[in-house]
Each structure stands twice: as structure tokens, then as C-alpha cells.
Design a protein around this motif. Structure first.
Motif: not given
Length: 380
Positions: A201, A206-207, A209-211, A213-214, A216, A256
Motif C-alpha cells: 500500500r 496509500a497507508d 486503512p483508516q479503519w 488506525r481507528l 486498533w 498500526a
């Protein structure tokens, strides 16, 4: 020169190997998950660093698959083999009990040996199962990253993770929670694949996924609740789900954390992650992991000469055997591993390209060749 990202990844190596030492030297029975957590963190780091390195080489204009593969395998041999086989030679001399299995360990099939026998004999080399997993990964994964269609690598990585997660059903199907459940390669491909997915990614901008990062912190809390739950009697209905959750729940938190450290923490967290003793431990972590069981055996044998209790798990063993391990690993790095690492310069992933006029430059004593060698940021 190493940048902040790689410096902080060394700190993660230090944390991972400390978890292993804590489990093997200090913790009471029933806390083996601590060491296993450290090994899983090593796997995520390896998946990320190796994949990032290979993609860096592939994305270079002068890339050629054949030379890149040859260089990768040569550099792995230089880094991994000398101390590994030195340990095997020492074990062959000192432990007759270990000799029947040494051919398996020499071929990096330790995980298959222990799974086949469903027993941790010889215990002196039982931690080699994870080194075998790593080597099996190194053997196959570069072929995928360097030879598969570039646009397919992310889908292949996701497929590897999905296959590994599906393997978690091995226990209920086989009705036998044997060592094979933990030691065969599919049981670790999810951790290695998660690290690889992060690198893939990143390569496309990219990095994580936001889900992830939120979510973890919640997954980390759920992991702790499962670990602290009552495992119940052997072969209970809770045994397999609990084992599965203990394996799977930490993956997103570890991913993460690797993503954050590879970007570089700032502030207090960043300064803590860059403390010199922590970075040194990360640098020598391969040697620490490799030698620690031998140093433990020697420490226990020397109990009559040691004023604290090292015959049992506890602070005495942790301090004495841990200190001995750090000393030996440090000496190994300075006088054995680091000098050999210098040979890597003869195996660039990408051959230096020569701009037009290079031959004239050589005639007149100049060196116009441009080194397109990607930086090797994976120190193991």
C-alpha cells in the motif's frame, strides 16, 4: 543513512525480543503468549521490510528480476547463515540429544520437525521454528514480489492473509490442537502478509486503512480480555476460539504500530523510541534471539557459582541469563556479524547504470556512473 522511520523500527525489534526473553526467562507457566506475541511482531516487521525493499528495487528504472533475486538471496545468506550455523555447530558438539534433528534445523525445517513429533524436543533449538518460518518466507516471497504482475501483488497478499486466517479452522477439523496448528507455515502467513500488505500500500501512495488506525485500540483491549479469560479445561469448546482470537486480534494493533513507527513518531514517544540502549538491542536482536536458549542452558548449569536462583523462571534468571545473552549477542554483532555484513555491497539489487559518456569518463579518470541501488533499510 538510516532515517527516523528505520530507527524506530529498530525499537520495535527491541520490544519484540524483550517479550521473548521475558517469556523464556521470567514469566511463570501459562504466559507463553507473551513470547509468541514478540515472534508475531517480528513477522509483521519482516513482511513489511522485505516487501518494501523488494518493491523499491522493482520500481527502480534499471530493475532486472534475475540480478535482484540473486542479490536478495546472497544478502540473506550473508546476514543469516554465519551465526545460525555457528550455533548449530556448537549444539552438535555440546548436545548429543539434539544431533538426530540437526539436519532438519540445517535445512530450515525446524517447524516441520517439531510439528511432526508434536513435541518440543530438543528444547535447546525449539525457538528455531520461527527462524525456519522466516527462511521459508524469504525463499518464496521474493519470487512473487519480483515476478508477479505489479498490479496483482496487493491482491495476492490479501489472498495469502485470507488463506492463513482460514487455516485457523485446522484445529476443529483435525480435532487435535497439535503443534502443527502453530508451527506450519500457514499459521504465520497472516502476520507476514499483514506487514507485506502495508509495504504494498505504501508503494502506491496509500497507508494502513483508516479503519485499522481507528480500531486498533479496541482490538488490543479485546485481545487482553481474551488472554485474561479462563481457558477452561483442555479440549473445551472455548479452547479453539480463544486460541484463534489470541492469534488474530493483535494483528491490526501490530500493523498500526509498525505503520506509525515507519512514518516516525514525534514528541515524547519518538524520543523514547530512539533511546540508544533500545536501538542497540534492536540492532543485535537477531543474535539475542539466536543465542538466548544456549546461554540459558549454560546459566542453569552454572547455578552453583551464581548467588541468585537461575534454575527457575524469575528475576534471577532474567537478569543473569539476559545479561549473558546481551553480552554474547553484542560481541557477535561487533566482531562477527557486522564485518560479514560489509560483503553485501558486492550484491546490489540494481546494477549501477552508466549515463552516456561513461566510457569517456573512465578514460579521463572520472566516475560518472549513477548508483541506483535502493537503500537496504531492513537491518536483519
Amino acid at each position: 543513512m538510516a532515517n527516523a522511520r528505520d530507527i524506530q523500527l529498530d525499537a520495535l525489534r527491541a520490544i519484540a525480543v524483550t517479550l521473548v526473553l521475558y517469556s523464556h526467562f521470567f514469566a511463570a507457566g501459562g504466559s507463553s503468549f507473551v513470547g509468541h506475541l514478540g515472534v508475531r511482531l517480528f513477522f509483521v516487521l519482516s513482511g513489511f521490510l522485505i516487501t518494501r525493499l523488494l518493491l523499491d528495487a522493482r520500481d527502480t528504472g534499471a530493475f532486472a528480476a534475475g540480478p535482484a533475486l540473486r542479490s536478495f538471496y546472497a544478502r540473506r545468506v550473508i546476514r543469516i547463515f554465519p551465526p545460525y550455523f555457528a550455533v548449530l555447530g556448537l549444539v552438535w558438539l555440546a548436545s548429543e540429544q539434539s544431533r538426530p534433528s540437526l539436519a532438519w534445523h540445517a535445512l530450515y525445517l525446524s517447524n516441520f520437525w517439531y510439528a511432526r513429533h508434536n513435541d518440543w524436543t530438543p528444547w535447546l533449538l525449539c525457538h528455531f521454528w520461527s527462524l525456519s518460518i522466516e527462511e521459508q518466507f524469504y525463499l518464496v516471497w521474493p519470487l512473487i514480489v519480483l515476478l508477479a504482475p505489479r498490479r496483482r501483488i496487493e491482491a495476492i497478499t490479501i489472498g495469502v492473509i485470507a488463506f492463513s486466517l482460514a487455516y485457523r479452522f485446522y484445529g476443529p477439523i483435525a480435532a487435535n490442537p497439535a503443534l502443527a496448528r502453530d508451527l506450519l507455515p500457514p499459521a504465520s502467513m497472516d502476520a507476514l502478509g499483514c506487514g507485506a500488505l502495508l509495504a504494498v500500500r505504501r508503494a502506491r501512495g496509500a497507508d494502513a486503512p483508516q479503519w485499522m488506525r481507528l480500531a486498533w485500540p479496541a482490538l488490543a483491549a479485546a485481545f487482553l480480555l481474551v488472554v485474561w479469560s479462563d481457558p477452561g479445561p483442555a479440549n473445551s469448546a472455548w479452547e479453539w476460539p480463544r486460541w484463534t482470537l489470541v492469534q488474530v486480534l493483535p494483528l491490526v494493533p501490530m500493523l498500526a504500530i509498525v505503520a506509525a513507527c515507519s512514518n516516525g513518531f514525534g514528541g515524547v514517544a519518538g524520543r523514547l523510541a530512539e533511546l540508544p540502549p533500545l536501538l542497540w538491542l534492536g540492532r543485535i536482536s537477531y543474535g539475542v534471539y539466536l543465542y538466548h536458549s544456549i546461554l540459558l542452558a549454560l546459566t542453569v548449569r552454572a547455578q552453583s557459582w551464581i548467588p541468585v536462583n537461575v534454575s527457575e523462571q524469575g528475576p534471577g534468571r532474567f537478569l543473569v541469563a539476559g545479561a549473558a545473552t546481551l553480552v554474547v549477542a553484542s560481541l557477535s554483532w561487533v566482531f562477527f556479524e557486522k564485518p560479514l555484513n560489509g560483503l553485501k555491497r558486492y550484491f546490489p539489487y540494481v546494477e549501477p547504470s552508466r549515463p552516456r559518456g561513461a566510457s569517456e569518463g573512465r578514460r579521463f579518470g572520472t566516475t560518472p556512473a549513477l548508483d541506483l541501488q535502493p537503500t537496504d533499510r531492513s537491518r536483519p
